[in-house]
Design an enzyme around this catalytic site. Structure first.
Site, PDB file in Angstrom:
ATOM      1  N   TYR A 190     -38.389   2.482  91.409  1.00  0.00           N
ATOM      2  CA  TYR A 190     -39.597   2.191  90.637  1.00  0.00           C
ATOM      3  C   TYR A 190     -40.442   3.459  90.515  1.00  0.00           C
ATOM      4  O   TYR A 190     -40.929   3.999  91.510  1.00  0.00           O
ATOM      5  CB  TYR A 190     -40.440   1.102  91.310  1.00  0.00           C
ATOM      6  N   SER A 213     -39.671 -11.886  89.260  1.00  0.00           N
ATOM      7  CA  SER A 213     -40.025 -12.351  87.912  1.00  0.00           C
ATOM      8  C   SER A 213     -40.253 -13.860  87.908  1.00  0.00           C
ATOM      9  O   SER A 213     -39.701 -14.584  87.074  1.00  0.00           O
ATOM     10  CB  SER A 213     -38.939 -11.974  86.895  1.00  0.00           C
ATOM     11  N   PRO A 214     -41.069 -14.369  88.839  1.00  0.00           N
ATOM     12  CA  PRO A 214     -41.238 -15.821  88.960  1.00  0.00           C
ATOM     13  C   PRO A 214     -42.030 -16.459  87.829  1.00  0.00           C
ATOM     14  O   PRO A 214     -42.039 -17.683  87.705  1.00  0.00           O
ATOM     15  CB  PRO A 214     -41.980 -15.977  90.293  1.00  0.00           C
ATOM     16  N   GLY A 224     -41.448 -15.350  84.560  1.00  0.00           N
ATOM     17  CA  GLY A 224     -40.753 -14.932  83.347  1.00  0.00           C
ATOM     18  C   GLY A 224     -41.254 -13.645  82.733  1.00  0.00           C
ATOM     19  O   GLY A 224     -41.404 -13.557  81.512  1.00  0.00           O
ATOM     20  N   ARG A 225     -41.524 -12.637  83.565  1.00  0.00           N
ATOM     21  CA  ARG A 225     -42.058 -11.346  83.094  1.00  0.00           C
ATOM     22  C   ARG A 225     -43.334 -11.534  82.282  1.00  0.00           C
ATOM     23  O   ARG A 225     -43.571 -10.845  81.296  1.00  0.00           O
ATOM     24  CB  ARG A 225     -41.003 -10.584  82.293  1.00  0.00           C
ATOM     25  N   GLY A 226     -44.125 -12.479  82.728  1.00  0.00           N
ATOM     26  CA  GLY A 226     -45.420 -12.700  82.100  1.00  0.00           C
ATOM     27  C   GLY A 226     -45.441 -13.772  81.040  1.00  0.00           C
ATOM     28  O   GLY A 226     -46.515 -14.243  80.659  1.00  0.00           O
TER      29      GLY A 226
END
Length: 333
Positions: A59, A207-208, A210-212
């Site tokens: 990252y 990503s809980p 859904g990436r926003g």
């Protein structure tokens, strides 16, 4: 904050952790981002009781680990379970990504992460992605040596299938499996999640929301910065985005009925799937951190869970998780 035990013999962690990836890359980073991200980390640790922090050496090409390390001053290191990952190597000149799991690389990677984080040990060390050309037994054997050397306390894997998880666990206890899991992505429910539960391995959904997408805050691509990686994500492509936003609208209707926000409902749904799940929503904004953390206190009824399932049925999301050119190599499930 509520707390859970990660795996059958792992550390006690907050029911919701904090994913730190977006603080350094992928979701658009500005000159002001670092100071705000440090504030988010301090608020999470000092005020909200968040104890699981998740980063990785890839990252920001190591910058995210440095940022997290800078945030752990003032006695905060002992308050957290610090997780990082190795395995996705980025060429410093071309940024080409390759997956490396060989023992020699693992030994080099852990020392580099320890240096960037400014700590003497990593609490939870994940293999970020698997290279099938390297037997997982070799990789986990090398990771186990790090435990014996005191550099690492617990081992984890990310995005592996049930067969690999079982083979790895036979070499050394695997404490946690990190996989994408949300109302939009439920692939692990078929084989991976049951295997993890059989073996006593905790599951850390990334990503809980859904990436926003499941927050309800995204309504079009125009709202995303030019360098936001989601612009190239299949679920955010024109046709798929429109279909997915219809699902989000259904979730928002349920959220309004229950008095919560869509993101809180999405996180509460995940927490309700079992006490062995510890989602790690990411954010670099304090207001979103506060909103996310409040989901730990939501107790959904059977009727509410059924309404959520009806709003976002299994497999309803349109588009693949990653684009073919993303470099995110994953084992098939």
């Amino acid at each position: 904050m509520k707390y859970r035990i990660l795996g059958s013999d792992g550390p006690r962690v907050s029911a919701l952790g904090l994913g730190c990836m977006g603080m350094s890359e992928f979701y658009s980073v500005t000159p002001e981002s670092e100071a705000e991200s440090i504030s988010v980390l301090h608020r999470a640790i000092d005020d909200l009781g968040v104890t699981l922090l998740d980063t990785a050496d890839m990252y920001g090409r190591g910058e995210n680990e440095k940022l997290v390390g800078r945030a752990l001053t003032g006695g905060r290191r002992d308050k957290v379970v610090l997780a990082t990952k190795f395995g996705i190597h980025r060429d410093p000149e071309t940024d080409e990504r390759t997956v490396r799991n060989d023992p020699e690389y693992i030994g080099t990677a852990v020392d580099a992460s320890l240096s960037r984080l400014g700590v003497d040990h990593i609490d939870l060390y994940y293999m970020h992605r698997r290279n099938p050309d390297v037997p997982v037994e070799e990789s986990v054997g090398a990771m186990a040596e790090l435990v014996r050397a005191g550099k690492v306390r617990y081992l984890g894997l990310s995005e592996v299938n049930a067969e690999t998880l079982r083979a790895a666990h036979a070499v050394h206890p695997i404490t946690a499996l990190q996989s994408e899991y949300s109302l939009f992505t439920r692939d692990i429910e078929a084989e991976v999640l049951p295997t993890a539960r059989e073996l006593g391995i905790g599951v850390v959904p990334y990503s809980p929301v859904g990436r926003g997408l499941l927050t309800g805050a995204i309504t079009s691509l125009e709202g995303l910065a030019p360098d936001d990686f989601r612009r190239d994500n299949p679920r955010f492509s024109d046709g798929n985005l429109e279909a997915n936003l219809k699902l989000v609208a259904e979730l928002r209707a349920v959220a309004e009925e229950t008095g919560h926000t869509p993101v809180q409902l999405a996180l509460a749904w995940l927490l309700a799937q079992g006490p062995d799940l510890v989602p790690i929503p990411g954010t670099k904004r304090i207001k979103y951190l506060d909103e996310n953390s409040a989901a730990a206190d939501i107790e959904l009824t059977a009727g509410q869970l059924a309404r959520i399932e009806a709003a976002v049925p299994h497999g309803a999301a349109s588009g693949e998780r990653y684009s073919p050119t993303s470099g995110q190599r994953m084992e098939s499930r």
